[in-house]
Every structure is written in C-alpha cells, then in structure tokens.
Write an enzyme that holds these catalytic residues in place. Structure first.
Site, PDB file in Angstrom:
ATOM      1  N   LYS A  69      85.195 177.503  56.419  1.00  0.00           N
ATOM      2  CA  LYS A  69      83.836 177.618  55.888  1.00  0.00           C
ATOM      3  C   LYS A  69      83.021 178.605  56.718  1.00  0.00           C
ATOM      4  O   LYS A  69      82.215 179.362  56.198  1.00  0.00           O
ATOM      5  CB  LYS A  69      83.141 176.243  55.878  1.00  0.00           C
ATOM      6  CG  LYS A  69      83.552 175.375  54.688  1.00  0.00           C
ATOM      7  CD  LYS A  69      82.914 175.872  53.418  1.00  0.00           C
ATOM      8  CE  LYS A  69      83.232 175.123  52.150  1.00  0.00           C
ATOM      9  NZ  LYS A  69      84.512 174.567  51.920  1.00  0.00           N
TER      10      LYS A  69
ATOM     11  N   LYS B 245      96.982 176.641  42.917  1.00  0.00           N
ATOM     12  CA  LYS B 245      96.549 175.462  42.168  1.00  0.00           C
ATOM     13  C   LYS B 245      95.215 175.699  41.461  1.00  0.00           C
ATOM     14  O   LYS B 245      94.435 176.581  41.820  1.00  0.00           O
ATOM     15  CB  LYS B 245      96.499 174.239  43.070  1.00  0.00           C
ATOM     16  CG  LYS B 245      95.421 174.262  44.120  1.00  0.00           C
ATOM     17  CD  LYS B 245      95.363 172.909  44.809  1.00  0.00           C
ATOM     18  CE  LYS B 245      94.117 172.842  45.660  1.00  0.00           C
ATOM     19  NZ  LYS B 245      93.878 171.570  46.291  1.00  0.00           N
TER      20      LYS B 245
ATOM     21  N   LYS C 186      88.169 175.049  41.483  1.00  0.00           N
ATOM     22  CA  LYS C 186      86.959 175.760  41.041  1.00  0.00           C
ATOM     23  C   LYS C 186      86.572 176.880  41.994  1.00  0.00           C
ATOM     24  O   LYS C 186      85.922 177.830  41.604  1.00  0.00           O
ATOM     25  CB  LYS C 186      85.812 174.802  40.784  1.00  0.00           C
ATOM     26  CG  LYS C 186      85.443 173.928  41.932  1.00  0.00           C
ATOM     27  CD  LYS C 186      84.524 172.806  41.454  1.00  0.00           C
ATOM     28  CE  LYS C 186      84.459 171.717  42.504  1.00  0.00           C
ATOM     29  NZ  LYS C 186      84.160 170.417  42.038  1.00  0.00           N
TER      30      LYS C 186
END
Ligand code: TRP
Length: 333
Positions: free
Chosen positions: A112, A195, A198
């Site tokens: 992040k 995979k 979103k």
C-alpha cells in the site's frame, strides 16, 4: 456448535463472481454448523478511501449481496463493523502492545505504501491490529481468508498471545485460517492477468449485479488471440482462464464441446464467448434479481443490520468486560 467463524469484507465496491464462488458460497455452507460472524469492514475501507462518498451505498450493496447469496441472518450474525464501536476500543488497546517494527514489516502495508505514497496513514500501518480486534472481539477460531490475508492472521495470533501473556490470563484463542481446500473455486479475471479482483480494473470483473448487457460487453472483450494452430496444443493462460469461468457456470458437456473444438483447432472465439456469456448470465440472473429486491428494501436491510449489531454486541461486550478488567480500565467514581 462447531467453530466460531468470522470474516469481513471491505465495502469498496460490489461483489464479483470470484467473491461469490470463492468465499460466499462457502460461508453459506459454514453457517449450518458453526457460530458465524460476517461483517462489512467499513472502518477498514477508510484506510484507502478516507473520503468514501459512496460508503453508505456500498455497505447496503454488500449487505444485500450477502443476503441474496444465502447468508441467513437468523443463522449467522451479519453486521456492520462501525455498528460495533467496541472494535475500535479493542483496537486501541491492542495498538498499545503492537510494535512499529512488526507493523512496518507487513506485506500489505509495504504494498500500500508504494501504491498510495501520498497517503501513508497510521490506519494503514495499524490495519493488522484493527483486523485482530475484529477477530479477537468474538474470540473467533476460524477465519476463512485468502493467501494475502494469512500474515494478518498470524499477527492476530501474535497479538492475542501477547495479550494473554501480558495479563497472565487465557482470554484469546488462536484463530487459524479456514482453508476450503478442494471446495475452493478460484475464478480468474478476464484480462489474462490472474484472479478476478476489483483492484485489477472493472473490466476484469463480472459483478453479481451487472446487467446482462454489461456482462456481455466484458466477456466479448476478454483477451484472446488468433486461435490454436496445432492439434491438442497447450492453452495460453488467458484462454485457460475463459475455460475455467465456463466450467464454473456451465455444464460439463458444454465445456467438453469447446475443449474438443480447441483440440482440433476449430474453435471460434466469438461462439465460445457467447456461450460463456449465456451461462454466466443464466447463473447470475436469479442472484441479480434477489440483490435488486433486497437492495430496494431499506426497511428489511435496516432490520437485518440492527439484529446483527445486537448479536455482535452480545458477544463483544462479554470479551470487552474481561479486557477492561485485565487492563485495569474501569470507572473510578
Ligand atoms: N482484510 C480483509 C480483506 O481485505 C477484510 C477484513 C477486515 C477481515 N477484518 C477482517 C477478514 C477480519 C477476516 C477477518 O479482505
């Protein structure tokens, strides 16, 4: 009755076929013989979306999707994380004994940090203590999570054990990952990269609430090539992925039909994708309709959330009473 199972999901967008097949269908089975807590992790979503303008809608959407998928609020406790502010209190206590070093070493934190370098906030750093609070507050023993969350679970055990040792009391059990093993269906995305997720972009995902038109558009656009040139040729990963999606929603006969066509080089991707669309659409239509019905019934959603919050509070307050007693936090006057 069974284990104390808990799982949370951040309301940063609607659920996709991968969430449904990979997790939610298994939650639905688990609620039959375990004490299950499923919650919408709205506090967590603030670590990446501090100005979540769609937060309220997203929470309602995810709740509706869980219910439409078969999570039964009379069997499971389904709640919104911020309806249980005791979570924030336990998070505060756990942070007092969480070391900066171990938090900084968390893989998701490091990821992040590079993804949002202008907003490396303390919430991001302490994401694992908040997640530990979610789990420990119900003294959960099984947490169905993907590989990317296993480090957080390990930290939860560390924090729980540290607390037990510190206050010399066996309060928190060790929560372990619940692995679906054979039953785990992994749905790949449409762009051949991996995979369905979103964060990989909206076109990569087939959402449960997508209209037939949206599904069709995305499936027809999925990455392919000019087709096989040799009999029984190995499939490139993006073609294999499309077969995996078809296999998840279609019949064995349909899959076999296109396998044969692949093997003898007669496959036409247009027909193949049309079939995938039809099978995905047939699979999702009843779910989409249920989501829509539930989502448009605020009164019902409100009842579910209230009932969930009450049940969650019952379990949480028992834990917090012990926590406060052990730490020595009590009202003096
Ligand atoms: N971190 C989880 C995710 O991103 C969501 C989550 C928050 C969670 N709290 C949890 C999952 C507690 C399991 C248990 O997927």
């Amino acid at each position: 009755m069974g284990e104390i199972v808990l799982s949370g999901i951040r309301p940063t967008g609607p659920l996709h076929l991968g969430n449904y097949m990979g997790a939610v269908t298994n939650f639905v089975k688990m609620q039959e013989n375990n004490r299950c807590y499923f919650f919408v992790a709205d506090y967590h979503s603030l670590t990446t979306h501090p100005l979540a303008e769609h937060l309220q809608e997203n929470i309602k959407q995810v709740l509706s999707e869980y219910l439409a998928a078969g999570i039964d609020p009379n069997k499971s406790t389904l709640y919104i994380q911020s309806d249980l502010p005791e979570t924030a209190e336990l998070y505060l206590y756990l942070n007092m004994n969480a070391y900066i070093g171990e938090l900084e070493r968390t893989t998701t934190y490091k990821d992040k940090k590079s993804k949002q370098p202008t907003n490396i906030n303390a919430g991001l750093l302490t994401y694992p203590t908040l997640m530990a609070a979610d789990i420990l507050i119900h003294r959960a023993t099984k947490v169905p999570v993907g590989k990317d969350q296993e480090q957080h679970l390990e930290m939860t055990r560390t924090f729980g054990n540290r607390f037990n040792r510190m206050y010399n009391y066996d309060l928190f059990p060790e929560a372990t990952a619940y692995n679906f093993g054979e039953e785990l269906v992994k749905i790949p995305g449409l762009d051949g990269s991996g995979k369905m997720g979103k964060s990989e972009g909206v076109d990569n995902c087939l959402y449960l609430s997508d209209s037939p038109e949206a599904l069709k558009k995305k499936i027809m656009k999925a990455l392919t090539d000019s087709g096989p040139t040799q009999m029984n040729q190995e499939k490139p990963v993006y073609i294999e992925n499309l077969f995996t999606i078809l296999n998840a929603v279609g019949t064995n006969d349909t899959v076999q039909y296109f396998e044969d066509q692949w093997n003898n080089c007669t496959i036409r991707y247009g027909d193949f994708k049309k079939q995938i669309f039809e099978d995905v659409n047939a699979f999702l239509t009843p779910i989409r309709e249920r989501i829509h019905d539930i989502r448009s019934n605020d009164e019902y959603l409100g009842k579910v959330a209230k009932q969930g919050a009450e049940q969650a509070r019952e379990s949480a307050s028992a834990t917090m009473k012990e926590v406060r007693r052990l730490i020595g936090i009590k009202s003096l006057f």
